[in-house]
Design an enzyme around this catalytic site. Structure first.
Site, PDB file in Angstrom:
ATOM      1  N   ASN A 209      10.201 -10.828  -3.763  1.00 49.08           N
ATOM      2  CA  ASN A 209       8.886 -11.283  -3.285  1.00 49.08           C
ATOM      3  C   ASN A 209       8.191 -12.064  -4.394  1.00 49.08           C
ATOM      4  O   ASN A 209       8.732 -12.222  -5.486  1.00 49.08           O
ATOM      5  CB  ASN A 209       8.046 -10.086  -2.817  1.00 49.08           C
ATOM      6  N   ASP A 304       9.536   5.173  -1.325  1.00 53.75           N
ATOM      7  CA  ASP A 304       8.173   4.787  -1.679  1.00 53.75           C
ATOM      8  C   ASP A 304       7.800   5.481  -2.987  1.00 53.75           C
ATOM      9  O   ASP A 304       7.614   6.698  -3.042  1.00 53.75           O
ATOM     10  CB  ASP A 304       7.203   5.178  -0.551  1.00 53.75           C
ATOM     11  N   ILE A 305       7.712   4.689  -4.038  1.00 53.68           N
ATOM     12  CA  ILE A 305       7.490   5.244  -5.385  1.00 53.68           C
ATOM     13  C   ILE A 305       6.101   5.877  -5.470  1.00 53.68           C
ATOM     14  O   ILE A 305       5.939   6.998  -5.947  1.00 53.68           O
ATOM     15  CB  ILE A 305       7.672   4.126  -6.440  1.00 53.68           C
ATOM     16  N   PHE A 323      -1.963   0.328  -5.331  1.00 51.30           N
ATOM     17  CA  PHE A 323      -2.512  -0.972  -4.955  1.00 51.30           C
ATOM     18  C   PHE A 323      -2.228  -1.181  -3.481  1.00 51.30           C
ATOM     19  O   PHE A 323      -1.293  -0.596  -2.937  1.00 51.30           O
ATOM     20  CB  PHE A 323      -1.883  -2.100  -5.777  1.00 51.30           C
ATOM     21  N   LYS A 337      -3.785   3.283   3.828  1.00 49.76           N
ATOM     22  CA  LYS A 337      -2.631   3.405   2.922  1.00 49.76           C
ATOM     23  C   LYS A 337      -2.866   4.519   1.913  1.00 49.76           C
ATOM     24  O   LYS A 337      -1.972   5.280   1.572  1.00 49.76           O
ATOM     25  CB  LYS A 337      -2.466   2.067   2.191  1.00 49.76           C
ATOM     26  N   LYS A 341      -0.369   7.626   1.651  1.00 48.18           N
ATOM     27  CA  LYS A 341       0.481   7.822   0.465  1.00 48.18           C
ATOM     28  C   LYS A 341      -0.008   8.965  -0.416  1.00 48.18           C
ATOM     29  O   LYS A 341       0.722   9.442  -1.274  1.00 48.18           O
ATOM     30  CB  LYS A 341       0.551   6.527  -0.342  1.00 48.18           C
TER      31      LYS A 341
HETATM   32  N1  CTP Z   1       4.756   1.006  -3.242  1.00 47.46           N
HETATM   33  C1  CTP Z   1       5.704   1.779  -3.876  1.00 47.46           C
HETATM   34  N2  CTP Z   1       6.979   1.838  -3.368  1.00 47.46           N
HETATM   35  C2  CTP Z   1       7.287   1.173  -2.233  1.00 47.46           C
HETATM   36  C3  CTP Z   1       6.315   0.366  -1.587  1.00 47.46           C
HETATM   37  C4  CTP Z   1       5.052   0.309  -2.119  1.00 47.46           C
HETATM   38  O1  CTP Z   1       5.407   2.399  -4.894  1.00 47.46           O
HETATM   39  N3  CTP Z   1       8.522   1.240  -1.766  1.00 47.46           N
HETATM   40  C5  CTP Z   1       3.391   1.017  -3.771  1.00 47.46           C
HETATM   41  C6  CTP Z   1       2.919  -0.268  -4.371  1.00 47.46           C
HETATM   42  O2  CTP Z   1       3.206  -0.318  -5.760  1.00 47.46           O
HETATM   43  C7  CTP Z   1       1.425  -0.194  -4.129  1.00 47.46           C
HETATM   44  C8  CTP Z   1       1.340   0.558  -2.800  1.00 47.46           C
HETATM   45  O3  CTP Z   1       2.556   1.276  -2.701  1.00 47.46           O
HETATM   46  O4  CTP Z   1       0.786   0.588  -5.082  1.00 47.46           O
HETATM   47  C9  CTP Z   1       1.136  -0.284  -1.591  1.00 47.46           C
HETATM   48  O5  CTP Z   1       2.067  -1.318  -1.556  1.00 47.46           O
HETATM   49  P1  CTP Z   1       1.989  -2.448  -0.447  1.00 47.46           P
HETATM   50  O6  CTP Z   1       3.079  -3.434  -0.687  1.00 47.46           O
HETATM   51  O7  CTP Z   1       0.585  -2.925  -0.320  1.00 47.46           O
HETATM   52  O8  CTP Z   1       2.249  -1.626   0.861  1.00 47.46           O
HETATM   53  P2  CTP Z   1       3.536  -1.056   1.541  1.00 47.46           P
HETATM   54  O9  CTP Z   1       3.598   0.404   1.302  1.00 47.46           O
HETATM   55  O10 CTP Z   1       4.743  -1.828   1.136  1.00 47.46           O
HETATM   56  O11 CTP Z   1       3.187  -1.270   3.063  1.00 47.46           O
HETATM   57  P3  CTP Z   1       3.144  -2.646   3.912  1.00 47.46           P
HETATM   58  O12 CTP Z   1       4.142  -3.577   3.267  1.00 47.46           O
HETATM   59  O13 CTP Z   1       3.531  -2.220   5.266  1.00 47.46           O
HETATM   60  O14 CTP Z   1       1.731  -3.153   3.842  1.00 47.46           O
END
Ligand code: CTP
Length: 403
Positions: A209, A304-305, A323, A337, A341
């Protein structure tokens, strides 16, 4: 607070060069020592004697005068500096920095340094607005070069607009801000995730990305500047590794999760990485060849970290900050979110293409916690990092437990 810090000040050729004299005075008043490099064009505007009188150090002008000096060649010239500042930064020197041209001491030093660089652009408004300069600045920003100004106002050439070098006080403040360190987070341990993750499809292709890592890196720098023992876990970026912290480089989300868990326990976790949501189920060991049909890539969701680190465990950090990158309904989506989370705070930002947040230098964020929504004005990612680190320090000093 800035005692003992050292700036290598590169004075290029612009009418604003005279302001560098005041800048040296202001920096020294803050306890920052200054060594000057004067370009040939710069020497037409200020004399080496004025610079050396104010800096109380030798002024360096010529690449070849270094070779005579024991070990200190141009490669090591910036070794003793904590920050390189180019003020005034003309359109010419910015173009050379972007292109990697090294045809005098100033540009050679800028190419050879591994230290942070700050520029204070100064030029005619049309030169500043020219596509070439805009592109050059965009690339330099992307590489992590810091900028102050330029300001809007009357110019020496009689025109009006953006291009005037920022006032010395503003540049000194930006430098002071850069060096600002405190020990408010001393004894605390912080983990920050930053950048994109890349998920291999085969040995040459991947899913990724647009994240530049600038925001996450700035947060890690700011936490370290507040005294936290910081671990930065970063996906691939073009940014240099920040000093004063442990930097762990990873590629995939799986690797990022493992590196983050390995770095626990921590008091503070900030997940600023743009983790790829999916990876291919089975990565091909050899390059997938075109054979007339499109490959049937089965995607599976990545771990999801943030959610993992937010969940209750003996190792859960006192404060977990996530974030939320959104392109609409920013606050509502981010609040949802946060709840989903389980993190304590969520920093919401609009990453629609028109905001230029991804890859850009500025960010407009809203910090959501149990108390509600705090809207921050648009500011540089560096400042967002500093303000967030200060908020974290305040919170932990106030004994704030994870809500
Ligand atoms: N994040 C994470 N691990 C993932 C996805 C997201 O740790 N596999 C964390 C990001 O670092 C951020 C938060 O989750 O702190 C939200 O990330 P974002 O990309 O906004 O959301 P997503 O969880 O990916 O959801 P979506 O793409 O559906 O909006």
């Amino acid at each position: 607070m800035n005692q003992g810090k050292r700036v290598l000040l590169i004075v290029a050729g612009g009418i604003a060069a005279y302001k560098s004299l005041e800048l040296i005075r202001l920096l020294r008043a803050r306890g920052i020592s200054v060594r000057c490099v004067l370009t040939r064009a710069g020497a037409r505007f200020v004399t080496p004697l004025s610079l050396s009188s104010l800096s109380e150090d030798k002024v360096y002008e010529d690449l070849f005068e270094l070779t005579g000096e024991s070990e200190m060649g141009h490669i090591e010239f910036s070794r003793d500096a904590d920050l390189l500042v180019v003020a005034p930064a003309t359109a010419d020197i910015l173009a050379k920095m972007r292109a990697g041209i090294a045809d005098d001491l100033a540009t050679t030093t800028l190419l050879a340094t591994d230290k942070p660089v700050m520029v204070a652009p100064a030029m005619n408004v049309r030169m500043w607005e020219h596509a070439a300069t805009r592109e050059n600045m965009a690339v330099l920003r992307e590489r992590g070069v810091l900028e102050v100004g330029p300001d809007e106002g009357d110019m020496a050439c009689g025109e009006y607009g953006f291009g005037r070098m920022s006032e010395p006080a503003a540049i000194a403040e930006a430098i002071g801000f850069f060096f600002q360190t405190s020990d408010r987070l001393k004894g605390r341990r912080a983990i920050v995730t930053s950048g994109p993750t890349v998920e291999a499809i085969d040995p040459v292709r991947y899913i990724a990305n647009r994240s530049s890592g600038r925001q996450g890196h700035a947060i890690a720098r700011a936490l370290a500047a507040e005294g936290a023992e910081t671990v930065l876990v970063t996906g691939p970026t073009t940014l240099p590794d920040p000093a004063n912290m442990t930097v762990v480089h990873v590629n995939s989300a799986d690797e990022m999760l493992k590196a983050t868990q390995d770095a626990l326990p921590a008091d503070i976790v900030v997940c600023a990485a743009a983790v790829a949501d999916w990876r291919v189920d089975r990565r091909a060991d050899r390059k997938i060849k075109k054979n007339g049909s499109t490959p049937d890539l089965k995607l599976v969701e990545n771990p999801d970290i943030l959610a993992t680190l937010s969940s209750a465990s003996p190792n859960r950090a006192r404060l977990v900050v996530g974030f939320a990158a959104e392109t609409g309904d920013v606050i509502d989506q981010a609040a949802a979110k946060r709840a989903k989370k389980g993190c304590d705070w969520i920093v919401a930002n609009d990453v629609s293409p028109e905001t230029e947040t991804f890859g850009g230098g500025d960010n407009t964020v809203h910090v959501i916690d149990d108390a509600g929504v705090e809207d921050w004005p648009t500011m540089s990612k560096e400042r967002v990092g500093a303000r967030l680190a200060a908020r974290i320090a305040d919170h932990l000093a106030g004994g704030g437990a994870a809500e």
